[in-house]
Design a protein around this motif. Structure first.
Motif: not given
Length: 352
Positions: A228-229, A231-232, A236, A338, A342
């Motif tokens: 999950d997430h 790309k973040q 980050s 998702k 998620r």
């Protein structure tokens, strides 16, 4: 470093064969006092001079230049002095081991046997000169005969080592070639980051598992897992942190799954899991265990503690269902997991 006696054992120089070689050259226990005097009175006091004279001769040989860097020169000098210190000590297994090592080291350096033989003859001549310069006319013949026997022993052992090493090398080369072929094939099927089977390989394994399950009347499911997430995480903390997360999740899956379960990296942050069991009701609990373990182990990377969760779509194979269709249903379930928020396992409905 090769352990003492390893070469003797490897090349078949047991005690019986050692004694046979010594006997063929007329070297026996009666020569021990003469060997001791040779080391202490004739060679020992002049060992450094003999070693230096030999290295001067060797340095003048064109064929030897490629083997004589400064470091190698010092190694040869120390080795020669040590050899002369022990000249005539042929009763111990270690003496045979040492001569076999000399032969093996020359062979490994690709020293031509002709160069070794010429060097051996030169060293023998230097020792004979020392005998006749040191000993009385009455004793010189006995010491000279001893030197010739000892040098003959060394030469035959080194010649044996060249021959036997070549045979062992051929055997090892074949084994190494087979090992390298296996490594190449293995490398071509693994994801270099996680060490899991790559997409092509996990698809092959999934096909094999599907056939196996049907032949054994087992249930099979396919799980599509996505971080999950992800790309973040990259945005980050940077891509190295993202790599750490992928590696950590792969490790958790290895820990959570059973020995005959199939797991591989499908692409990006997606993984493919194939499970088999007598009953399909076991599959959800396995996928849920993976989800809980991932969520319970934040990834510490580059000074950051990154919480990680995964979403999973699970599809149970139907009779005669093709792998592509099964993947499609699992992928659709993953998408829905998702969409629903998620960090969950969603089971795909049966196909229509």
């Amino acid at each position: 470093m090769i352990p003492v006696l390893d070469l003797c054992k490897r090349f078949g120089f047991d005690r019986r064969r050692q004694q046979a070689r010594l006997g063929a050259l007329g070297i026996d226990a009666s020569l021990r006092p003469l060997c001791l005097r040779l080391r202490r009175e004739v060679v020992g006091p002049h060992k450094e001079a003999v070693a230096q004279a030999f290295l001067r001769w060797l340095g003048a040989q064109e064929d030897a230049q490629r083997y004589l860097g400064d470091a190698q020169h010092d190694v040869l000098y120390r080795g020669l002095v040590g050899y002369l210190d022990r000249l005539g000590d042929v009763d111990a297994d270690a003496a045979f081991e040492e001569r076999l090592r000399v032969g093996l080291s020359h062979w490994m350096l690709d020293v031509p046997v002709s160069l070794f033989v010429c060097g051996h003859q030169t060293l023998q001549q230097l020792l004979l000169e020392r005998v006749f310069a040191t000993c009385s006319a009455a004793e010189a013949p006995a010491f000279a005969s001893l030197v010739l026997r000892l040098m003959a022993l060394d030469l035959t052992l080194v010649a044996d080592t060249y021959r036997l090493a070549q045979v062992h090398h051929l055997v090892r080369s074949l084994k190494s070639q087979m090992d390298e072929t296996h490594k190449f094939k293995l490398k071509a099927t693994l994801d270099p980051l996680t060490g899991l089977p790559n997409r092509a390989r996990v698809m092959e394994l999934a096909e094999e598992a599907l056939l196996d399950a049907r032949s054994r009347r087992l249930s099979l499911c396919l799980v599509m897992l996505d971080i999950d997430h992800f790309k973040q995480v990259n945005d980050s903390y940077g891509h190295p942190a993202g790599d750490d997360v992928l590696t950590a999740v792969a490790g958790v899956m290895r820990e959570a799954l059973r020995g005959d379960d199939v797991i591989g990296r499908y692409g990006g942050e997606e993984f493919l899991i194939v499970l088999r069991a007598p009953r399909p009701d076991e599959f959800w609990s396995v996928a849920e265990r993976v989800r809980l373990l991932v969520a319970a182990k934040p990834v510490v990377t580059h000074g950051h503690r990154v919480p990680v969760t995964v979403s999973q779509g699970l599809a149970v194979a139907e009779p005669q269902e093709a792998l592509a269709a099964l993947i499609g249903r699992a992928d659709a379930a993953l998408y829905e997991a998702k969409r629903q928020g998620r960090n969950r396992v969603l089971v795909a409905p049966p196909s229509r």
